[in-house]
Write a protein that holds these residues in place. Structure first.
Motif, PDB file in Angstrom:
ATOM      1  N   PHE A  76       0.992  -0.953   0.018  1.00  0.00           N
ATOM      2  CA  PHE A  76      -0.061  -0.036   0.029  1.00  0.00           C
ATOM      3  C   PHE A  76       0.833   1.225   0.046  1.00  0.00           C
ATOM      4  CE2 PHE A  76      -2.516  -3.577   1.365  1.00  0.00           C
ATOM      5  CZ  PHE A  76      -3.762  -3.220   0.898  1.00  0.00           C
ATOM      6  N   TYR A  77       0.584   2.270  -0.816  1.00  0.00           N
ATOM      7  CA  TYR A  77       1.280   3.514  -1.248  1.00  0.00           C
ATOM      8  C   TYR A  77       0.658   4.583  -0.769  1.00  0.00           C
ATOM      9  CZ  TYR A  77       4.620   0.417  -3.402  1.00  0.00           C
ATOM     10  OH  TYR A  77       5.802  -0.558  -3.741  1.00  0.00           O
ATOM     11  N   ARG A  78       1.200   5.685  -0.588  1.00  0.00           N
ATOM     12  CA  ARG A  78       0.648   7.156  -0.138  1.00  0.00           C
ATOM     13  C   ARG A  78       1.542   7.795  -1.540  1.00  0.00           C
ATOM     14  NH1 ARG A  78      -3.044  10.436  -0.358  1.00  0.00           N
ATOM     15  NH2 ARG A  78      -2.729  12.873   0.401  1.00  0.00           N
ATOM     16  N   LYS A 133       4.286   7.966  -3.955  1.00  0.00           N
ATOM     17  CA  LYS A 133       5.629   6.828  -4.183  1.00  0.00           C
ATOM     18  C   LYS A 133       5.927   6.319  -2.632  1.00  0.00           C
ATOM     19  CE  LYS A 133       6.777   9.048  -8.287  1.00  0.00           C
ATOM     20  NZ  LYS A 133       8.133   9.759  -8.887  1.00  0.00           N
ATOM     21  N   SER A 134       5.360   6.760  -1.636  1.00  0.00           N
ATOM     22  CA  SER A 134       5.752   6.030  -0.237  1.00  0.00           C
ATOM     23  C   SER A 134       5.026   4.758   0.047  1.00  0.00           C
ATOM     24  CB  SER A 134       5.882   7.187   0.752  1.00  0.00           C
ATOM     25  OG  SER A 134       6.579   8.207   0.315  1.00  0.00           O
ATOM     26  N   ILE A 135       5.729   3.786   0.166  1.00  0.00           N
ATOM     27  CA  ILE A 135       4.968   2.500   0.724  1.00  0.00           C
ATOM     28  C   ILE A 135       4.898   2.701   2.209  1.00  0.00           C
ATOM     29  CG2 ILE A 135       7.032   1.310   1.071  1.00  0.00           C
ATOM     30  CD1 ILE A 135       5.835  -1.253   0.372  1.00  0.00           C
ATOM     31  N   PHE A 136       3.550   2.262   2.600  1.00  0.00           N
ATOM     32  CA  PHE A 136       3.413   2.311   4.085  1.00  0.00           C
ATOM     33  C   PHE A 136       3.046   1.248   4.773  1.00  0.00           C
ATOM     34  CE2 PHE A 136      -0.599   3.870   2.246  1.00  0.00           C
ATOM     35  CZ  PHE A 136      -1.773   3.119   3.101  1.00  0.00           C
ATOM     36  N   ALA A 137       2.470   0.184   4.073  1.00  0.00           N
ATOM     37  CA  ALA A 137       2.018  -1.146   4.611  1.00  0.00           C
ATOM     38  C   ALA A 137       1.939  -2.355   3.556  1.00  0.00           C
ATOM     39  CB  ALA A 137       0.889  -1.051   5.028  1.00  0.00           C
ATOM     40  N   ALA A 138       2.013  -3.397   4.044  1.00  0.00           N
ATOM     41  CA  ALA A 138       2.383  -4.540   3.299  1.00  0.00           C
ATOM     42  C   ALA A 138       1.588  -5.812   4.026  1.00  0.00           C
ATOM     43  CB  ALA A 138       3.654  -5.178   3.213  1.00  0.00           C
ATOM     44  N   LEU A 139       0.453  -6.220   3.341  1.00  0.00           N
ATOM     45  CA  LEU A 139      -0.427  -7.288   4.010  1.00  0.00           C
ATOM     46  C   LEU A 139       0.101  -8.681   3.041  1.00  0.00           C
ATOM     47  CD1 LEU A 139      -1.522  -4.620   4.633  1.00  0.00           C
ATOM     48  CD2 LEU A 139      -3.757  -5.800   4.789  1.00  0.00           C
ATOM     49  N   PRO A 140       0.035  -9.614   3.832  1.00  0.00           N
ATOM     50  CA  PRO A 140       0.294 -10.839   2.878  1.00  0.00           C
ATOM     51  C   PRO A 140      -0.824 -11.412   1.915  1.00  0.00           C
ATOM     52  CG  PRO A 140      -0.327 -11.290   5.388  1.00  0.00           C
ATOM     53  CD  PRO A 140      -0.413 -10.152   5.224  1.00  0.00           C
ATOM     54  N   GLN A 141      -0.233 -11.869   1.093  1.00  0.00           N
ATOM     55  CA  GLN A 141      -1.085 -12.264   0.072  1.00  0.00           C
ATOM     56  C   GLN A 141      -0.700 -14.053  -0.148  1.00  0.00           C
ATOM     57  OE1 GLN A 141      -0.452 -10.615  -3.867  1.00  0.00           O
ATOM     58  NE2 GLN A 141      -2.237 -11.483  -4.843  1.00  0.00           N
ATOM     59  N   THR A 142       0.586 -14.103  -0.725  1.00  0.00           N
ATOM     60  CA  THR A 142       0.883 -15.548  -0.805  1.00  0.00           C
ATOM     61  C   THR A 142       1.992 -16.058   0.238  1.00  0.00           C
ATOM     62  OG1 THR A 142       2.765 -14.795  -2.393  1.00  0.00           O
ATOM     63  CG2 THR A 142       0.571 -15.508  -3.395  1.00  0.00           C
ATOM     64  N   LYS A 193       5.029   0.788   8.060  1.00  0.00           N
ATOM     65  CA  LYS A 193       6.182   1.667   8.285  1.00  0.00           C
ATOM     66  C   LYS A 193       5.887   2.749   8.882  1.00  0.00           C
ATOM     67  CE  LYS A 193       9.740   3.480   5.305  1.00  0.00           C
ATOM     68  NZ  LYS A 193      10.225   3.541   3.842  1.00  0.00           N
ATOM     69  N   LEU A 194       6.897   3.118   9.753  1.00  0.00           N
ATOM     70  CA  LEU A 194       6.848   4.528  10.538  1.00  0.00           C
ATOM     71  C   LEU A 194       8.185   4.917  10.341  1.00  0.00           C
ATOM     72  CD1 LEU A 194       4.483   3.865  13.444  1.00  0.00           C
ATOM     73  CD2 LEU A 194       3.840   5.001  11.440  1.00  0.00           C
ATOM     74  N   SER A 195       8.511   6.109   9.574  1.00  0.00           N
ATOM     75  CA  SER A 195       9.852   6.546   9.520  1.00  0.00           C
ATOM     76  C   SER A 195       9.934   7.634  10.533  1.00  0.00           C
ATOM     77  CB  SER A 195      10.074   7.377   8.252  1.00  0.00           C
ATOM     78  OG  SER A 195       9.678   6.514   7.000  1.00  0.00           O
ATOM     79  N   SER A 196      11.190   7.440  11.377  1.00  0.00           N
ATOM     80  CA  SER A 196      11.665   8.137  12.534  1.00  0.00           C
ATOM     81  C   SER A 196      10.363   8.425  13.453  1.00  0.00           C
ATOM     82  CB  SER A 196      12.161   9.278  11.913  1.00  0.00           C
ATOM     83  OG  SER A 196      13.212   9.094  11.039  1.00  0.00           O
ATOM     84  N   GLU A 217      -0.779   8.243   7.435  1.00  0.00           N
ATOM     85  CA  GLU A 217      -0.399   9.457   7.811  1.00  0.00           C
ATOM     86  C   GLU A 217       0.993   9.933   7.589  1.00  0.00           C
ATOM     87  OE1 GLU A 217      -2.723  10.121  11.474  1.00  0.00           O
ATOM     88  OE2 GLU A 217      -4.499  10.455  10.540  1.00  0.00           O
ATOM     89  N   ASN A 218       1.942   9.218   8.334  1.00  0.00           N
ATOM     90  CA  ASN A 218       3.317   9.526   8.429  1.00  0.00           C
ATOM     91  C   ASN A 218       3.843   9.347   6.937  1.00  0.00           C
ATOM     92  OD1 ASN A 218       6.099   7.906   8.584  1.00  0.00           O
ATOM     93  ND2 ASN A 218       5.603   8.895  10.331  1.00  0.00           N
ATOM     94  N   ALA A 219       3.461   8.538   6.160  1.00  0.00           N
ATOM     95  CA  ALA A 219       3.921   8.789   4.832  1.00  0.00           C
ATOM     96  C   ALA A 219       3.695   9.759   3.984  1.00  0.00           C
ATOM     97  CB  ALA A 219       3.186   7.247   4.060  1.00  0.00           C
ATOM     98  N   THR A 220       2.278  10.518   4.407  1.00  0.00           N
ATOM     99  CA  THR A 220       1.876  11.615   3.891  1.00  0.00           C
ATOM    100  C   THR A 220       2.839  12.726   4.506  1.00  0.00           C
ATOM    101  OG1 THR A 220      -0.239  10.800   3.983  1.00  0.00           O
ATOM    102  CG2 THR A 220      -0.047  13.162   3.712  1.00  0.00           C
ATOM    103  N   VAL A 221       3.083  12.723   5.797  1.00  0.00           N
ATOM    104  CA  VAL A 221       4.023  13.823   6.234  1.00  0.00           C
ATOM    105  C   VAL A 221       5.301  13.642   5.925  1.00  0.00           C
ATOM    106  CG1 VAL A 221       5.029  14.345   8.313  1.00  0.00           C
ATOM    107  CG2 VAL A 221       2.701  13.819   8.506  1.00  0.00           C
ATOM    108  N   ALA A 222       5.990  12.586   5.449  1.00  0.00           N
ATOM    109  CA  ALA A 222       7.129  12.245   4.917  1.00  0.00           C
ATOM    110  C   ALA A 222       7.162  12.709   3.490  1.00  0.00           C
ATOM    111  CB  ALA A 222       7.477  10.925   4.967  1.00  0.00           C
ATOM    112  N   LYS A 223       6.139  12.728   2.723  1.00  0.00           N
ATOM    113  CA  LYS A 223       6.051  13.107   1.465  1.00  0.00           C
ATOM    114  C   LYS A 223       6.152  14.552   1.221  1.00  0.00           C
ATOM    115  CE  LYS A 223       3.482  12.896  -2.531  1.00  0.00           C
ATOM    116  NZ  LYS A 223       2.199  12.304  -3.189  1.00  0.00           N
ATOM    117  N   ARG A 224       5.290  15.354   2.094  1.00  0.00           N
ATOM    118  CA  ARG A 224       5.126  16.842   2.292  1.00  0.00           C
ATOM    119  C   ARG A 224       6.782  17.347   2.842  1.00  0.00           C
ATOM    120  NH1 ARG A 224       0.694  17.333   6.213  1.00  0.00           N
ATOM    121  NH2 ARG A 224      -0.617  16.256   5.018  1.00  0.00           N
ATOM    122  N   HIS A 225       7.303  16.669   3.505  1.00  0.00           N
ATOM    123  CA  HIS A 225       8.625  17.233   4.011  1.00  0.00           C
ATOM    124  C   HIS A 225       9.586  17.177   2.845  1.00  0.00           C
ATOM    125  CE1 HIS A 225       8.399  17.194   8.780  1.00  0.00           C
ATOM    126  NE2 HIS A 225       7.001  17.324   8.223  1.00  0.00           N
TER     127      HIS A 225
END
Length: 94
Positions: free
Chosen positions: A7-9, A11-20, A32-35, A81-89
């Motif tokens: 899952f992306y916001r 170009k930033s990936i923020f989550a991955a859920l199992p498929q296979t 993902k939570l950066s810093s 939200e963290n991915a959005t903030v990181a993108k804005r920064h």
């Protein structure tokens, strides 16, 4: 990530859920939570359903039962939200 629904916001990936495949168990997903701030980091460390991964800013959440779904959505929202903030920064620092 191979074997996961990512899952992306923007170009930033923020989550991955199992498929296979799964990272630790079939009932866990990664977010993902950066810093994360110290207070948030202490919340992450205190939660027995959350483990750190070998991938640095990535955390694993174990869904054990139906009530855990509410917490899972809260952590996914925070990661989004963290991915959005990181993108804005990144865009404002140019």
């Amino acid at each position: 990530m191979f074997g996961f629904n990512s899952f992306y916001r923007g170009k930033s990936i923020f989550a991955a859920l199992p498929q296979t495949r799964a990272w630790k168990t079939p009932n866990s997903f990664m977010f993902k939570l950066s810093s994360p701030a110290p207070l948030l980091l202490s919340r992450l460390e205190a939660n027995p359903r959350i483990a750190t991964s070998e991938r640095g800013a990535w955390f694993l959440f174990e869904v054990r039962n139906e009530p855990d779904l509410h917490s899972a959505l809260e952590w996914l929202t925070l990661a989004y939200e963290n991915a959005t903030v990181a993108k804005r920064h990144r865009s404002t620092s140019k």
